[in-house]
Design a protein around this motif. Sequence first.
Motif, PDB file in Angstrom:
ATOM      1  N   THR A   1       2.224  -4.910   5.895  1.00 45.50           N
ATOM      2  CA  THR A   1       2.745  -4.217   7.072  1.00 45.50           C
ATOM      3  C   THR A   1       2.311  -2.758   7.037  1.00 45.50           C
ATOM      4  O   THR A   1       2.352  -2.110   5.993  1.00 45.50           O
ATOM      5  N   ASP A   2       1.880  -2.247   8.182  1.00 42.08           N
ATOM      6  CA  ASP A   2       1.426  -0.852   8.309  1.00 42.08           C
ATOM      7  C   ASP A   2       0.196  -0.563   7.440  1.00 42.08           C
ATOM      8  O   ASP A   2      -0.042   0.592   7.062  1.00 42.08           O
ATOM      9  N   ALA A   3      -0.607  -1.597   7.124  1.00 41.89           N
ATOM     10  CA  ALA A   3      -1.812  -1.383   6.325  1.00 41.89           C
ATOM     11  C   ALA A   3      -2.762  -0.361   6.954  1.00 41.89           C
ATOM     12  O   ALA A   3      -3.280   0.515   6.245  1.00 41.89           O
ATOM     13  N   PRO A   4      -3.032  -0.412   8.270  1.00 41.45           N
ATOM     14  CA  PRO A   4      -3.950   0.576   8.842  1.00 41.45           C
ATOM     15  C   PRO A   4      -3.509   2.021   8.601  1.00 41.45           C
ATOM     16  O   PRO A   4      -4.333   2.886   8.292  1.00 41.45           O
ATOM     17  N   LYS A   5      -2.190   2.264   8.720  1.00 38.19           N
ATOM     18  CA  LYS A   5      -1.687   3.619   8.486  1.00 38.19           C
ATOM     19  C   LYS A   5      -1.907   4.037   7.040  1.00 38.19           C
ATOM     20  O   LYS A   5      -2.358   5.154   6.753  1.00 38.19           O
ATOM     21  N   GLY A   6      -1.626   3.135   6.094  1.00 39.51           N
ATOM     22  CA  GLY A   6      -1.840   3.457   4.688  1.00 39.51           C
ATOM     23  C   GLY A   6      -3.304   3.690   4.376  1.00 39.51           C
ATOM     24  O   GLY A   6      -3.659   4.601   3.602  1.00 39.51           O
ATOM     25  N   ILE A   7      -4.169   2.889   4.967  1.00 36.37           N
ATOM     26  CA  ILE A   7      -5.607   3.044   4.750  1.00 36.37           C
ATOM     27  C   ILE A   7      -6.085   4.388   5.283  1.00 36.37           C
ATOM     28  O   ILE A   7      -6.860   5.096   4.631  1.00 36.37           O
ATOM     29  N   GLN A   8      -5.618   4.759   6.452  1.00 32.98           N
ATOM     30  CA  GLN A   8      -5.991   6.059   7.021  1.00 32.98           C
ATOM     31  C   GLN A   8      -5.578   7.201   6.099  1.00 32.98           C
ATOM     32  O   GLN A   8      -6.356   8.154   5.883  1.00 32.98           O
ATOM     33  N   GLU A   9      -4.384   7.115   5.541  1.00 33.92           N
ATOM     34  CA  GLU A   9      -3.901   8.188   4.662  1.00 33.92           C
ATOM     35  C   GLU A   9      -4.737   8.274   3.388  1.00 33.92           C
ATOM     36  O   GLU A   9      -5.059   9.371   2.913  1.00 33.92           O
TER      37      GLU A   9
ATOM     38  N   ILE B   1       0.846  -1.197   0.000  1.00 35.78           N
ATOM     39  CA  ILE B   1       0.000   0.000   0.000  1.00 35.78           C
ATOM     40  C   ILE B   1       0.877   1.241   0.000  1.00 35.78           C
ATOM     41  O   ILE B   1       1.770   1.396   0.839  1.00 35.78           O
ATOM     42  N   ASP B   2       0.604   2.139  -0.939  1.00 36.00           N
ATOM     43  CA  ASP B   2       1.436   3.335  -1.125  1.00 36.00           C
ATOM     44  C   ASP B   2       0.527   4.556  -1.311  1.00 36.00           C
ATOM     45  O   ASP B   2       0.096   4.854  -2.422  1.00 36.00           O
ATOM     46  N   PRO B   3       0.229   5.287  -0.242  1.00 35.73           N
ATOM     47  CA  PRO B   3      -0.637   6.469  -0.360  1.00 35.73           C
ATOM     48  C   PRO B   3      -0.102   7.518  -1.323  1.00 35.73           C
ATOM     49  O   PRO B   3      -0.884   8.240  -1.956  1.00 35.73           O
ATOM     50  N   GLU B   4       1.220   7.613  -1.464  1.00 38.99           N
ATOM     51  CA  GLU B   4       1.767   8.616  -2.371  1.00 38.99           C
ATOM     52  C   GLU B   4       1.449   8.276  -3.825  1.00 38.99           C
ATOM     53  O   GLU B   4       1.216   9.174  -4.648  1.00 38.99           O
TER      54      GLU B   4
ATOM     55  N   VAL C   1      -1.263   6.731  -4.732  1.00 34.31           N
ATOM     56  CA  VAL C   1      -2.687   7.085  -4.833  1.00 34.31           C
ATOM     57  C   VAL C   1      -2.840   8.585  -5.043  1.00 34.31           C
ATOM     58  O   VAL C   1      -3.667   9.043  -5.840  1.00 34.31           O
ATOM     59  N   ARG C   2      -2.017   9.350  -4.345  1.00 34.45           N
ATOM     60  CA  ARG C   2      -2.078  10.809  -4.497  1.00 34.45           C
ATOM     61  C   ARG C   2      -1.730  11.212  -5.934  1.00 34.45           C
ATOM     62  O   ARG C   2      -2.323  12.135  -6.489  1.00 34.45           O
ATOM     63  N   ARG C   3      -0.794  10.501  -6.546  1.00 32.75           N
ATOM     64  CA  ARG C   3      -0.444  10.807  -7.940  1.00 32.75           C
ATOM     65  C   ARG C   3      -1.595  10.438  -8.880  1.00 32.75           C
ATOM     66  O   ARG C   3      -1.851  11.147  -9.848  1.00 32.75           O
ATOM     67  N   TRP C   4      -2.283   9.318  -8.600  1.00 29.30           N
ATOM     68  CA  TRP C   4      -3.459   8.979  -9.403  1.00 29.30           C
ATOM     69  C   TRP C   4      -4.504  10.087  -9.306  1.00 29.30           C
ATOM     70  O   TRP C   4      -5.109  10.479 -10.301  1.00 29.30           O
ATOM     71  N   ALA C   5      -4.719  10.554  -8.081  1.00 25.81           N
ATOM     72  CA  ALA C   5      -5.766  11.551  -7.851  1.00 25.81           C
ATOM     73  C   ALA C   5      -5.479  12.870  -8.550  1.00 25.81           C
ATOM     74  O   ALA C   5      -6.392  13.670  -8.778  1.00 25.81           O
ATOM     75  N   ALA C   6      -4.218  13.101  -8.886  1.00 27.04           N
ATOM     76  CA  ALA C   6      -3.875  14.312  -9.643  1.00 27.04           C
ATOM     77  C   ALA C   6      -4.271  14.178 -11.107  1.00 27.04           C
ATOM     78  O   ALA C   6      -4.321  15.177 -11.836  1.00 27.04           O
ATOM     79  N   ILE C   7      -4.558  12.954 -11.543  1.00 24.22           N
ATOM     80  CA  ILE C   7      -4.924  12.707 -12.943  1.00 24.22           C
ATOM     81  C   ILE C   7      -6.427  12.630 -13.116  1.00 24.22           C
ATOM     82  O   ILE C   7      -6.997  13.217 -14.053  1.00 24.22           O
ATOM     83  N   SER C   8      -7.107  11.903 -12.222  1.00 15.53           N
ATOM     84  CA  SER C   8      -8.546  11.697 -12.354  1.00 15.53           C
ATOM     85  C   SER C   8      -9.167  11.589 -10.979  1.00 15.53           C
ATOM     86  O   SER C   8      -8.465  11.474  -9.966  1.00 15.53           O
ATOM     87  N   ARG C   9     -10.490  11.618 -10.933  1.00 14.96           N
ATOM     88  CA  ARG C   9     -11.225  11.538  -9.673  1.00 14.96           C
ATOM     89  C   ARG C   9     -11.255  10.088  -9.194  1.00 14.96           C
ATOM     90  O   ARG C   9     -11.962   9.257  -9.743  1.00 14.96           O
ATOM     91  N   ILE C  10     -10.455   9.775  -8.181  1.00 15.47           N
ATOM     92  CA  ILE C  10     -10.413   8.425  -7.633  1.00 15.47           C
ATOM     93  C   ILE C  10     -11.462   8.330  -6.528  1.00 15.47           C
ATOM     94  O   ILE C  10     -11.437   9.099  -5.565  1.00 15.47           O
ATOM     95  N   GLY C  11     -12.383   7.391  -6.669  1.00 11.23           N
ATOM     96  CA  GLY C  11     -13.431   7.236  -5.666  1.00 11.23           C
ATOM     97  C   GLY C  11     -13.160   6.112  -4.695  1.00 11.23           C
ATOM     98  O   GLY C  11     -13.415   6.233  -3.496  1.00 11.23           O
ATOM     99  N   VAL C  12     -12.619   4.990  -5.207  1.00  9.58           N
ATOM    100  CA  VAL C  12     -12.415   3.799  -4.390  1.00  9.58           C
ATOM    101  C   VAL C  12     -11.085   3.157  -4.762  1.00  9.58           C
ATOM    102  O   VAL C  12     -10.725   3.100  -5.941  1.00  9.58           O
TER     103      VAL C  12
END
Length: 384
Positions: free
Chosen positions: A170-178, A146-149, A151-162
């Motif tokens: 490892t650290d999945a809860p932290k990534g999910i929160q972000e 899981i890599d929130p960064e 996801v952030r790059r995807w969101a700069a291209i299009s509207r990510i809903g899900v």
Amino acid sequence: MTARTINGRDAGRGDVLTVHYNGGYITAVERKHDPNASDLPVLAPGFVDAQVNGYLGMDVNGPDADSTVIEGITEELARIGVTAWVPTVITASEEAINHALRCVEKARNADARVRDAIPSVHVEGPFISDRDGARGVHDASEVRPIDPEEVRRWAAISRIGVVTVSPHWTDAPKGIQEICSMGIRVSIGHTHATAAEVLSAIDAGATLSTHLGNGIAAMIPRHPNAIWTQLADDRVNCGLIADGHHLPPETLEVMLRAKGPRGAFLVSDTTAIAGKQPGRYQTPVGGSVDLDEHGRLSYVGTELLAGAAASLPDGLRNVVRSTSAGLGQALKLVTENPARTLPGARQGLGTLQPGAPADMVLVSDSGAVLEVIRSSPTLENVGR
């Protein structure tokens, strides 16, 4: 635009509905009791499919995909009553995911009909299980933590809903929160996570299940396991594939009962093979597949499923035919319930109320779509 009116029967209460609409939106809804209402077809909101990979030979994830693919899927789905849908981009390199997202965004920017039909994008992976069975047909070489960064790059291209993730990382809860902090919903799917890891993901903000009962190993602990945990938790809304192949009727019945009238919704999860005639096909994801006369899509020479080929209206009819859910409840599974899960959805999507989009369908008591009324003037009354 000329004001219009349509009449139909309420599937739940049996009343006659008179819906007035103008300029692409419902302006008023009248309701009255009529003992002869059974002669009218049922009037319902246009269907909402929250997971579409492709349709009629058009593939959201294909290497040759462009904005015309997104436009084409939008038009063809509208003809069968699916007036809102979510392009689903599966596990791939970041470059390939970005390409698919750009195609969606280009289509949404070029055509108001497409923009109205597509509230956001679902990225199914790449943060999923790399194990056989749980991974499905997703490319194991492209699975990653899981890599929130990203996801952030995807969101700069299009509207990510899900975004679908497996919470075993490892650290999945932290990534999910972000990811949730970006206004994106996290869905649990394609996972070999333990029940405890699933619960931690829900505590961290995951609120959806991606095609529950599929995308999981064939052999799992009797209990506890990831399926029971998601079924039991009212914080999670579960997507279900009701094509008659992914979930046996009794499994579908139990899942619908467990989640209650608001906790589940149907998805088609269709591939580009959906809508085609039975036969053998070559696909960008999964290779050679067979589509039989019953709509089962499998890998050549095996009984393993290779995705879905049945449309959302097919799933609706299957629920009416094979479970105890009446037509009124079944219609909520393809309208109001999925619409509620989608960031970016238009106000009132999936409902018949003033201010909602004038996307409607007339259906038979068996759930067959008889006529489609589309809010866009160029697609109104397209029928089947």
